[in-house]
Design a protein around this motif. Structure first.
Motif, PDB file in Angstrom:
ATOM      1  N   LEU A 199      39.400 -54.562 -14.983  1.00 10.80           N
ATOM      2  CA  LEU A 199      38.827 -53.907 -16.158  1.00 10.80           C
ATOM      3  C   LEU A 199      37.814 -52.838 -15.778  1.00 10.80           C
ATOM      4  O   LEU A 199      37.206 -52.887 -14.719  1.00 10.80           O
ATOM      5  CB  LEU A 199      38.147 -54.956 -17.047  1.00 10.80           C
ATOM      6  CG  LEU A 199      39.019 -56.126 -17.488  1.00 10.80           C
ATOM      7  CD1 LEU A 199      38.182 -57.128 -18.270  1.00 10.80           C
ATOM      8  CD2 LEU A 199      40.186 -55.639 -18.326  1.00 10.80           C
ATOM      9  N   ASP A 200      37.624 -51.900 -16.692  1.00  7.69           N
ATOM     10  CA  ASP A 200      36.581 -50.903 -16.471  1.00  7.69           C
ATOM     11  C   ASP A 200      35.213 -51.563 -16.563  1.00  7.69           C
ATOM     12  O   ASP A 200      35.061 -52.566 -17.250  1.00  7.69           O
ATOM     13  CB  ASP A 200      36.690 -49.815 -17.534  1.00  7.69           C
ATOM     14  CG  ASP A 200      37.698 -48.764 -17.113  1.00  7.69           C
ATOM     15  OD1 ASP A 200      37.689 -48.396 -15.929  1.00  7.69           O
ATOM     16  OD2 ASP A 200      38.478 -48.320 -17.957  1.00  7.69           O
ATOM     17  N   VAL A 201      34.239 -50.962 -15.887  1.00 13.13           N
ATOM     18  CA  VAL A 201      32.950 -51.656 -15.766  1.00 13.13           C
ATOM     19  C   VAL A 201      32.274 -51.986 -17.094  1.00 13.13           C
ATOM     20  O   VAL A 201      31.729 -53.076 -17.242  1.00 13.13           O
ATOM     21  CB  VAL A 201      31.962 -50.914 -14.840  1.00 13.13           C
ATOM     22  CG1 VAL A 201      32.356 -51.137 -13.404  1.00 13.13           C
ATOM     23  CG2 VAL A 201      31.879 -49.453 -15.171  1.00 13.13           C
ATOM     24  N   THR A 202      32.315 -51.069 -18.062  1.00 16.23           N
ATOM     25  CA  THR A 202      31.625 -51.395 -19.317  1.00 16.23           C
ATOM     26  C   THR A 202      32.366 -52.488 -20.075  1.00 16.23           C
ATOM     27  O   THR A 202      31.762 -53.323 -20.734  1.00 16.23           O
ATOM     28  CB  THR A 202      31.453 -50.152 -20.226  1.00 16.23           C
ATOM     29  OG1 THR A 202      32.738 -49.604 -20.524  1.00 16.23           O
ATOM     30  CG2 THR A 202      30.607 -49.103 -19.567  1.00 16.23           C
ATOM     31  N   VAL A 203      33.695 -52.499 -19.944  1.00 15.04           N
ATOM     32  CA  VAL A 203      34.490 -53.546 -20.589  1.00 15.04           C
ATOM     33  C   VAL A 203      34.314 -54.860 -19.831  1.00 15.04           C
ATOM     34  O   VAL A 203      34.204 -55.931 -20.423  1.00 15.04           O
ATOM     35  CB  VAL A 203      35.977 -53.143 -20.634  1.00 15.04           C
ATOM     36  CG1 VAL A 203      36.804 -54.225 -21.302  1.00 15.04           C
ATOM     37  CG2 VAL A 203      36.143 -51.825 -21.370  1.00 15.04           C
ATOM     38  N   GLN A 204      34.243 -54.767 -18.502  1.00 13.62           N
ATOM     39  CA  GLN A 204      34.013 -55.957 -17.687  1.00 13.62           C
ATOM     40  C   GLN A 204      32.738 -56.657 -18.119  1.00 13.62           C
ATOM     41  O   GLN A 204      32.698 -57.884 -18.256  1.00 13.62           O
ATOM     42  CB  GLN A 204      33.907 -55.580 -16.206  1.00 13.62           C
ATOM     43  CG  GLN A 204      33.379 -56.725 -15.353  1.00 13.62           C
ATOM     44  CD  GLN A 204      33.373 -56.433 -13.878  1.00 13.62           C
ATOM     45  OE1 GLN A 204      34.403 -56.298 -13.259  1.00 13.62           O
ATOM     46  NE2 GLN A 204      32.189 -56.337 -13.309  1.00 13.62           N
TER      47      GLN A 204
ATOM     48  N   VAL B  41      31.940 -39.687 -11.711  1.00 13.92           N
ATOM     49  CA  VAL B  41      32.041 -41.086 -12.093  1.00 13.92           C
ATOM     50  C   VAL B  41      32.492 -41.217 -13.541  1.00 13.92           C
ATOM     51  O   VAL B  41      32.234 -40.353 -14.366  1.00 13.92           O
ATOM     52  CB  VAL B  41      30.720 -41.873 -11.880  1.00 13.92           C
ATOM     53  CG1 VAL B  41      30.266 -41.778 -10.446  1.00 13.92           C
ATOM     54  CG2 VAL B  41      29.635 -41.381 -12.808  1.00 13.92           C
ATOM     55  N   GLY B  42      33.181 -42.282 -13.806  1.00 15.87           N
ATOM     56  CA  GLY B  42      33.680 -42.522 -15.154  1.00 15.87           C
ATOM     57  C   GLY B  42      34.722 -43.601 -15.087  1.00 15.87           C
ATOM     58  O   GLY B  42      35.154 -43.988 -14.009  1.00 15.87           O
ATOM     59  N   GLU B  43      35.124 -44.091 -16.241  1.00 18.02           N
ATOM     60  CA  GLU B  43      36.086 -45.186 -16.269  1.00 18.02           C
ATOM     61  C   GLU B  43      37.502 -44.628 -16.273  1.00 18.02           C
ATOM     62  O   GLU B  43      37.708 -43.418 -16.280  1.00 18.02           O
ATOM     63  CB  GLU B  43      35.819 -46.039 -17.498  1.00 18.02           C
ATOM     64  CG  GLU B  43      34.439 -46.655 -17.450  1.00 18.02           C
ATOM     65  CD  GLU B  43      34.123 -47.431 -18.702  1.00 18.02           C
ATOM     66  OE1 GLU B  43      34.242 -48.649 -18.673  1.00 18.02           O
ATOM     67  OE2 GLU B  43      33.759 -46.818 -19.707  1.00 18.02           O
ATOM     68  N   SER B  44      38.481 -45.520 -16.305  1.00 14.03           N
ATOM     69  CA  SER B  44      39.856 -45.033 -16.308  1.00 14.03           C
ATOM     70  C   SER B  44      40.085 -44.201 -17.572  1.00 14.03           C
ATOM     71  O   SER B  44      39.562 -44.514 -18.633  1.00 14.03           O
ATOM     72  CB  SER B  44      40.842 -46.198 -16.244  1.00 14.03           C
ATOM     73  OG  SER B  44      40.507 -47.175 -17.180  1.00 14.03           O
ATOM     74  N   LEU B 247      26.837 -47.292 -18.308  1.00 16.13           N
ATOM     75  CA  LEU B 247      27.565 -47.395 -17.053  1.00 16.13           C
ATOM     76  C   LEU B 247      26.675 -48.001 -15.963  1.00 16.13           C
ATOM     77  O   LEU B 247      27.064 -48.911 -15.242  1.00 16.13           O
ATOM     78  CB  LEU B 247      28.006 -45.989 -16.640  1.00 16.13           C
ATOM     79  CG  LEU B 247      29.284 -45.811 -15.853  1.00 16.13           C
ATOM     80  CD1 LEU B 247      30.454 -46.466 -16.550  1.00 16.13           C
ATOM     81  CD2 LEU B 247      29.564 -44.325 -15.656  1.00 16.13           C
ATOM     82  N   LEU B 248      25.447 -47.501 -15.883  1.00 15.62           N
ATOM     83  CA  LEU B 248      24.529 -47.996 -14.858  1.00 15.62           C
ATOM     84  C   LEU B 248      24.145 -49.446 -15.117  1.00 15.62           C
ATOM     85  O   LEU B 248      23.994 -50.229 -14.184  1.00 15.62           O
ATOM     86  CB  LEU B 248      23.267 -47.142 -14.817  1.00 15.62           C
ATOM     87  CG  LEU B 248      23.437 -45.730 -14.257  1.00 15.62           C
ATOM     88  CD1 LEU B 248      22.115 -44.982 -14.328  1.00 15.62           C
ATOM     89  CD2 LEU B 248      23.918 -45.798 -12.827  1.00 15.62           C
ATOM     90  N   ILE B 264      20.858 -50.310 -24.552  1.00 18.87           N
ATOM     91  CA  ILE B 264      22.054 -49.603 -25.028  1.00 18.87           C
ATOM     92  C   ILE B 264      23.302 -50.374 -24.632  1.00 18.87           C
ATOM     93  O   ILE B 264      23.620 -50.510 -23.470  1.00 18.87           O
ATOM     94  CB  ILE B 264      22.101 -48.162 -24.481  1.00 18.87           C
ATOM     95  CG1 ILE B 264      20.902 -47.392 -25.014  1.00 18.87           C
ATOM     96  CG2 ILE B 264      23.407 -47.485 -24.880  1.00 18.87           C
ATOM     97  CD1 ILE B 264      20.806 -45.983 -24.532  1.00 18.87           C
ATOM     98  N   ARG B 265      23.964 -50.900 -25.624  1.00 21.69           N
ATOM     99  CA  ARG B 265      25.201 -51.635 -25.417  1.00 21.69           C
ATOM    100  C   ARG B 265      26.308 -50.901 -26.144  1.00 21.69           C
ATOM    101  O   ARG B 265      26.208 -50.679 -27.350  1.00 21.69           O
ATOM    102  CB  ARG B 265      25.077 -53.030 -26.041  1.00 21.69           C
ATOM    103  CG  ARG B 265      24.448 -54.038 -25.146  1.00 21.69           C
ATOM    104  CD  ARG B 265      25.544 -54.684 -24.284  1.00 21.69           C
ATOM    105  NE  ARG B 265      24.943 -55.234 -23.080  1.00 21.69           N
ATOM    106  CZ  ARG B 265      24.550 -56.481 -22.961  1.00 21.69           C
ATOM    107  NH1 ARG B 265      24.693 -57.310 -23.950  1.00 21.69           N
ATOM    108  NH2 ARG B 265      24.013 -56.895 -21.851  1.00 21.69           N
ATOM    109  N   LEU B 266      27.356 -50.547 -25.438  1.00 25.60           N
ATOM    110  CA  LEU B 266      28.473 -49.893 -26.113  1.00 25.60           C
ATOM    111  C   LEU B 266      29.364 -50.949 -26.731  1.00 25.60           C
ATOM    112  O   LEU B 266      29.530 -52.018 -26.191  1.00 25.60           O
ATOM    113  CB  LEU B 266      29.290 -49.075 -25.110  1.00 25.60           C
ATOM    114  CG  LEU B 266      28.580 -47.939 -24.412  1.00 25.60           C
ATOM    115  CD1 LEU B 266      29.563 -47.210 -23.523  1.00 25.60           C
ATOM    116  CD2 LEU B 266      27.970 -46.977 -25.405  1.00 25.60           C
TER     117      LEU B 266
END
Lengths: 337, 345
Positions: A199-204, B41-44, B247-248, B264-266
């Motif tokens: 999973l992507d880190v924020t989803v993880q 940097v970034g997600e899929s 992200l961090l 901050i929570r997405l």
């Protein structure tokens, strides 16, 4: 040469929900000694405890999960040892009884959720089929339960997702469905095998929070298998390090991260460090590298250990209890004053 | 003049049998200097790999300009032009899949030299030198990829990329398939090579611990747009975009006492790049989103020298995380734990 593992302190502790004793898994090889995937693994899991099992690829961490589920791929076999769960020795149980336990009392969450789910069945059908098989619920009740489970794993718009096929879900969502299936029969023990690595880190982060809160709400015990030692610092009560099929160190979280004693554990931590000098010491100087796999004689970690000495080449170290509950398999553990 | 300059890069992919397109990269601009590492940097789905492929000329961008040493690569000159060949190189994510299983290590490293028609005696010498540089033992040159560990395979991939003396190397998640210790070794190796040869890296990754260690500057991508860009140290200490903060704070450091636990929570997951949100791409997931975020794309604002942010509420974000650098706190504790048993200097 002593290869038997030392007794663990909680050997006779009644609260243990799962107790592995000297479990060895071997793969027989034609015309050669069997290759050993797990070597004398002894582990206890207490009720409600989350145990982190950290190891690199090929270390045997998934093999331990498979041994507990009695799903060691042939020709591999549990060569010796016992796995007690709920008064029964799983290592000796027949297939019929195992089928009743798997999915009901012991559930597993694996990585690659899309590969795990049946592409031809809706999410609702897949959750319901587990419920119907184990709890003998009728169609309607099982479907209501499935909806309820989707809500518990925080899937948005659960009513609609119930009739969705796996390909219609994102990776994070599919992983939530797999978690819902694992939780369906309220198992007492869950094995999570690298469940969040794809999973992507924020989803993880979201999924880890979810798993942790669900198991602590229900008092479920969990074995959390991962390559990432960072996760275990935040989501596990106790951490075990496995290398070449052997437990190298095990301790309660606070002790483990404050006073890691096995050179391999310290090496794993050094991978996160910025300090050049410390990094260079633990990760090794710049030398030309050949393959440096586990060694069959002496300490299995000797070829990668920066502190290796003569005795490590010949003597296989036992897992010794250095402080109450803190076990280390090393002749020359790292000491802090 | 920067070594590599990307201006308003756009990459859309058509979808067969449909009028819609995948908007993979949306007006991305950045530059790379000699000897510098810029991390994307970034997600899929954030477009980071696509950007790398555009830079290498593997795909033709929909719009935008890519220049290398001031030469526009879109026109009569391309990466394939004789004087530019081998000057931009690539290291892949999966070492196992990017090496030819039927070639010995020596031949794999040698391949770019053969393509460049380097005479045989020179090639032999250069391959051995490259192997030494990446820490591959001489004996391994005669082995097949399957006979060596993943970490060593990735060293082969790096040696192959470095052998044509490139000025820019695109590193596309070079460590994410590896075990943690091999990961750290590869990062250290890349840093050492850069120090020795002055190669510039475009480091594509979602492994932020590695990014912090290797990169000088960081560009944070979300759905093909750079939402924040700045010096590595600044970004880690004072992230100003909600997405950078999220992200961090999702990085889990191996210390139970250190948790970036930000406010901050997405929510939810990354939307599809086919139907991009109308204004700020993050608005649907961002807890700080306000009306303007949903009606117009926020402009790029420079909050400090070389530090650009694309967010209406960046001031408040910075205020929310006064001392974000959990990484720094982690390091001081890690030093104490790792010092035990290490001989004094």
């Amino acid at each position: 040469m002593a290869t038997t593992s030392a007794k663990t302190s909680d050997d006779n502790e009644p609260a243990a929900i799962l107790a592995c004793r000297n479990v060895s898994v071997e793969f027989p090889q034609y015309g050669a000694a069997a290759s050993v995937a797990l070597r004398d693994v002894s582990l206890n899991l207490r009720a409600g405890e989350v145990l982190g099992l950290v190891g690199e690829s090929g270390s045997g961490k998934t093999m331990l999960a498979r041994a507990i589920m009695r799903l060691v791929p042939p020709p591999g076999e549990i060569a010796k040892g016992s796995i007690h769960f709920d008064g029964k020795n799983l290592a000796e149980l027949d297939q019929e009884s195992l089928r009743k336990i798997r999915g009901r009392d012991i559930a597993m969450i694996i990585s690659n959720p899309r590969g795990e789910l049946d592409p031809l069945q809706t999410v609702g059908q897949q959750i319901a089929s587990v419920l119907r098989h184990h709890l003998d619920l009728d169609r309607k009740v099982a479907r209501d339960r499935a909806l309820d489970l989707l809500k518990q794993v925080s899937i948005p718009d659960p009513q609609r997702r119930l009739d969705a096929y796996p390909h219609e879900l994102s990776g994070g969502m599919a992983q939530r469905v797999v978690i819902a299936i694992a939780l369906a029969c309220s198992p007492r023990f869950i094995i999570s095998d690298d469940a969040t690595s794809g999973l992507d880190v924020t989803v993880q982060a979201q999924v880890l929070e979810l798993i942790r809160s669900l198991v602590s709400e229900r008092g479920t015990s969990m074995m959390f298998i991962t390559r990432d030692i960072g996760i275990t610092a935040h989501y596990c009560d106790r951490i075990a390090i496995i290398y070449a099929g052997e437990i190298m160190e095990i301790a309660e979280r606070a002790v483990f991260f404050d006073d890691p004693q096995h050179p391999y554990t310290v090496l794993l931590l050094a991978a996160f460090a910025q300090n050049e000098r410390l990094r260079r010491y633990w990760l090794g100087e710049d030398k030309a590298r050949e393959n440096s796999g586990p060694s069959p004689v002496g300490c299995s970690f000797q070829n990668r250990c920066v502190r290796v000495r003569e005795r490590c080449r010949t003597d296989h170290p036992a897992l010794i209890e250095r402080q109450p509950g803190h076990l280390v398999r090393c002749h020359y553990p790292v000491e802090r004053s | 003049m920067s070594l590599l300059e990307i201006q308003d890069l756009v990459q859309h992919f058509p979808i067969a049998g449909s009028k819609s397109v995948v908007r993979a990269v949306n007006e991305v601009s950045f530059s790379l200097e000699k000897g510098e590492t810029l991390a994307l940097v970034g997600e899929s789905g954030s477009g980071k790999t696509t950007i790398g492929r555009c830079v290498l000329g593997l795909i033709r961008p929909t719009a935008g300009r890519i220049s290398f040493r001031g030469i526009d690569l879109g026109g009569s000159k391309t990466v394939r032009s004789p004087d530019l060949r081998g000057k931009l190189q690539l290291v892949f994510q999966e070492p196992t899949e990017s090496l030819n299983p039927r070639q010995r290590v020596f031949e794999q490293i040698d391949e770019p030299l053969r393509a460049l028609k380097v005479p045989r005696p020179d090639r032999e010498k250069k391959v051995r030198e490259a192997a030494r540089r990446v820490g591959l033992a001489e004996a391994l040159l005669d082995r097949y990829p399957a006979e060596v560990s993943m970490g060593l395979q990735q060293r082969v991939g790096i040696a192959r990329a470095m052998i044509s003396d490139p000025e820019v190397v695109v590193l596309d998640e070079p460590t994410s398939a590896l075990d943690p210790t091999a990961r750290a070794e590869i990062i250290d190796l890349l840093i050492r090579i850069q120090r020795d040869l002055g190669t510039a890296y475009l480091f594509i990754s979602h492994d932020l611990s590695a990014v912090r260690h290797i990169s000088h500057r960081i560009a944070v991508l979300y759905l093909g747009k750079i939402v924040e860009q700045g010096p590595s140290a600044t970004l880690f200490a004072q992230p100003s975009h909600p997405y950078s903060v999220a992200l961090l704070s999702s990085v889990l450091l191996p210390n139970p006492r250190i948790r970036s636990g930000s406010s901050i929570r997405l929510s939810g997951e990354i939307p599809s790049p086919i139907n991009l949100p109308p204004a700020c791409y993050l608005a649907g997931r961002c807890p700080l989103a306000i009306e303007p975020c949903r009606s117009a794309m926020p402009p790029v604002e420079t909050v400090a020298p070389n530090h650009d942010v694309r967010c209406y509420r960046h001031g408040e974000v910075a205020g929310l995380v006064p001392d974000f650098d959990s990484f720094a706190r982690f390091q001081s504790e890690a030093d104490r734990i790792l010092s035990a048993g290490v001989p004094a200097l």
